[in-house]
Write a protein that holds these residues in place. Structure first.
Motif, mmCIF file in Angstrom:
data_model
loop_
_atom_site.group_PDB
_atom_site.id
_atom_site.type_symbol
_atom_site.label_atom_id
_atom_site.label_comp_id
_atom_site.label_asym_id
_atom_site.label_seq_id
_atom_site.Cartn_x
_atom_site.Cartn_y
_atom_site.Cartn_z
ATOM 1 N N GLU A 35 1.816 6.337 -5.082
ATOM 2 C CA GLU A 35 0.364 6.315 -5.261
ATOM 3 C C GLU A 35 -0.362 6.339 -3.915
ATOM 4 O O GLU A 35 0.150 5.885 -2.905
ATOM 5 C CB GLU A 35 -0.065 5.084 -6.051
ATOM 6 N N THR A 36 -1.590 6.859 -3.952
ATOM 7 C CA THR A 36 -2.442 6.896 -2.768
ATOM 8 C C THR A 36 -3.368 5.691 -2.783
ATOM 9 O O THR A 36 -3.960 5.368 -3.805
ATOM 10 C CB THR A 36 -3.279 8.190 -2.752
ATOM 11 N N GLY A 37 -3.455 5.022 -1.649
ATOM 12 C CA GLY A 37 -4.324 3.857 -1.518
ATOM 13 C C GLY A 37 -5.003 3.844 -0.161
ATOM 14 O O GLY A 37 -4.841 4.760 0.642
ATOM 15 N N ASP A 72 -6.672 13.572 -6.983
ATOM 16 C CA ASP A 72 -6.693 12.253 -7.604
ATOM 17 C C ASP A 72 -8.060 11.970 -8.212
ATOM 18 O O ASP A 72 -8.167 11.448 -9.309
ATOM 19 C CB ASP A 72 -6.356 11.156 -6.591
ATOM 20 N N VAL A 76 -0.156 7.309 1.373
ATOM 21 C CA VAL A 76 0.703 7.355 0.192
ATOM 22 C C VAL A 76 1.851 6.392 0.435
ATOM 23 O O VAL A 76 2.504 6.438 1.478
ATOM 24 C CB VAL A 76 1.242 8.782 -0.056
ATOM 25 N N PHE A 129 -5.077 -0.383 -3.925
ATOM 26 C CA PHE A 129 -5.009 0.692 -4.916
ATOM 27 C C PHE A 129 -6.045 0.407 -6.001
ATOM 28 O O PHE A 129 -6.619 -0.683 -6.044
ATOM 29 C CB PHE A 129 -3.611 0.753 -5.540
ATOM 30 N N ASP A 130 -6.260 1.349 -6.902
ATOM 31 C CA ASP A 130 -7.217 1.150 -7.985
ATOM 32 C C ASP A 130 -6.843 -0.052 -8.846
ATOM 33 O O ASP A 130 -7.710 -0.763 -9.340
ATOM 34 C CB ASP A 130 -7.297 2.400 -8.870
ATOM 35 N N ASP A 131 -5.536 -0.280 -9.031
ATOM 36 C CA ASP A 131 -5.067 -1.331 -9.938
ATOM 37 C C ASP A 131 -4.514 -2.568 -9.240
ATOM 38 O O ASP A 131 -3.836 -3.375 -9.869
ATOM 39 C CB ASP A 131 -3.983 -0.763 -10.858
ATOM 40 N N PHE A 142 3.532 0.585 -7.132
ATOM 41 C CA PHE A 142 2.598 1.579 -6.616
ATOM 42 C C PHE A 142 3.303 2.740 -5.901
ATOM 43 O O PHE A 142 2.660 3.523 -5.199
ATOM 44 C CB PHE A 142 1.602 0.920 -5.658
#
Length: 73
Positions: free
Chosen positions: A21-23, A66, A10, A42-44, A18
């Motif tokens: 957010e978790t990555g 998530d 995180v 991350f997703d984005d 971000f």
């Protein structure tokens, strides 16, 4: 605590889009002074040059939450 590639973390950096957010750690880099920084995917997108102090290990429950949230969207 040091992290390795593929660890889930995180990000805590109020200046990052971000933040919170978790990555996943996609790369680790060590400077000539022995400091380690990380690239987090991350997703984005991704964040590069993240110091260890801005990271915390993601717990498995947060990962499951998530994934459930993403399924609902």
């Amino acid at each position: 605590m040091s992290f390795e590639e593929d660890d889930r973390v995180v990000l805590h950096d109020e200046h990052s889009e971000f933040d919170g957010e978790t990555g996943t750690i996609s790369q680790t880099m060590e400077s000539m002074f022995g400091d380690v920084t990380y690239t987090i995917s991350f997703d984005d997108g991704q964040e590069a040059g993240v110091p260890e102090d801005d990271l915390e290990a993601a717990d498995d429950e947060a990962d499951a939450t998530d994934a459930e949230d993403a399924d609902e969207e």
